[in-house]
Design a protein around this motif. Structure first.
Motif, PDB file in Angstrom:
ATOM      1  N   ALA A 134       0.845  -1.198   0.000  1.00 46.69           N
ATOM      2  CA  ALA A 134       0.000   0.000   0.000  1.00 46.69           C
ATOM      3  C   ALA A 134       0.878   1.244   0.000  1.00 46.69           C
ATOM      4  N   GLU A 138      -1.338   6.774   3.037  1.00 46.37           N
ATOM      5  CA  GLU A 138      -2.709   6.261   3.027  1.00 46.37           C
ATOM      6  C   GLU A 138      -2.787   4.880   3.669  1.00 46.37           C
ATOM      7  N   GLU A 161      -4.646  -2.297   1.323  1.00 42.96           N
ATOM      8  CA  GLU A 161      -4.636  -2.500  -0.123  1.00 42.96           C
ATOM      9  C   GLU A 161      -5.766  -1.726  -0.801  1.00 42.96           C
ATOM     10  N   ASP A 162      -6.890  -1.534  -0.121  1.00 39.70           N
ATOM     11  CA  ASP A 162      -7.961  -0.683  -0.643  1.00 39.70           C
ATOM     12  C   ASP A 162      -7.485   0.762  -0.774  1.00 39.70           C
ATOM     13  N   ARG A 164      -4.680   1.754  -1.655  1.00 38.25           N
ATOM     14  CA  ARG A 164      -3.875   1.869  -2.877  1.00 38.25           C
ATOM     15  C   ARG A 164      -4.739   2.277  -4.066  1.00 38.25           C
ATOM     16  N   GLY A 165      -5.996   1.865  -4.088  1.00 35.58           N
ATOM     17  CA  GLY A 165      -6.873   2.165  -5.216  1.00 35.58           C
ATOM     18  C   GLY A 165      -7.694   3.421  -5.046  1.00 35.58           C
ATOM     19  N   TYR A 166      -7.515   4.152  -3.977  1.00 34.41           N
ATOM     20  CA  TYR A 166      -8.309   5.357  -3.733  1.00 34.41           C
ATOM     21  C   TYR A 166      -7.975   6.430  -4.758  1.00 34.41           C
ATOM     22  N   ARG A 167      -8.963   6.846  -5.507  1.00 37.32           N
ATOM     23  CA  ARG A 167      -8.766   7.866  -6.547  1.00 37.32           C
ATOM     24  C   ARG A 167      -8.896   9.256  -5.944  1.00 37.32           C
TER      25      ARG A 167
END
Length: 169
Positions: A134, A138, A161-162, A164-167
């Motif tokens: 990650a 964040e 890991e979620d 990591r995908g935060y836009r």
């Protein structure tokens, strides 16, 4: 060796502050803590100041939530820039409450050092220690919060890991 920063042994009044308390290093393997048995968190950075600052910010964002067991392993034992297997091992052992330890690295050799420690036989890190995939800031917020509210190791890793995908747009 430089002092190891950790919130594990801080009095409640210090936990409200944004800076972690100090525990002297080297830290010998401690018996599993019985306070709450949460997942321990280790932030590994090439810079002690960066690791401490990320820990402080993430801790401040938790608000009134009782912080997860946290330690930083930033820089080298002599205060330089780099990573230290000795500091990482001491930090992981200090926060191990028997529920696993989530180790979040900033980049490069920090990741390689933790992977090396995990791959040794026997491992130098506590049973259940896992590297987190990650982003550093964040991910730190996600793992600290998820551990603080009692998430198990799988939940802590998934939350990071979620992140990591935060836009951001």
């Amino acid at each position: 060796m430089e002092a190891l920063r950790t919130a594990v042994d801080a009095p409640e009044t210090e936990l409200a502050a944004t800076e972690p308390a100090v525990a002297d290093a080297p830290v010998e393997r401690q018996a599993a803590k019985t306070r709450t048995g949460r997942v321990g968190v280790v932030l590994v950075s090439h810079s002690k100041a960066v690791a401490e600052s990320v820990a402080a910010l993430a801790g401040a964002l938790l608000g009134s939530v009782d912080p997860a067991p946290l330690a930083v392993a930033g820089g080298t034992p002599d205060g330089g820039i780099g990573t230290s297997a000795e500091l990482i091992t001491a930090a992981a052992l200090a926060v191990d409450e028997g529920q696993g330890v989530a180790v979040l690295c900033d980049m490069g050799s920090a990741v390689l050092t933790v992977k090396s420690l995990l791959g040794e036989e026997p491992s130098q890190l506590p049973d259940g220690a896992r590297i987190v995939d990650a982003p550093f800031l964040e991910g730190a917020v996600a793992i600290m919060l998820t551990s603080a509210i009692g998430g198990d190791l799988d939940a802590v890793l998934a939350a990071a890991e979620d992140a990591r995908g935060y836009r951001k747009r």
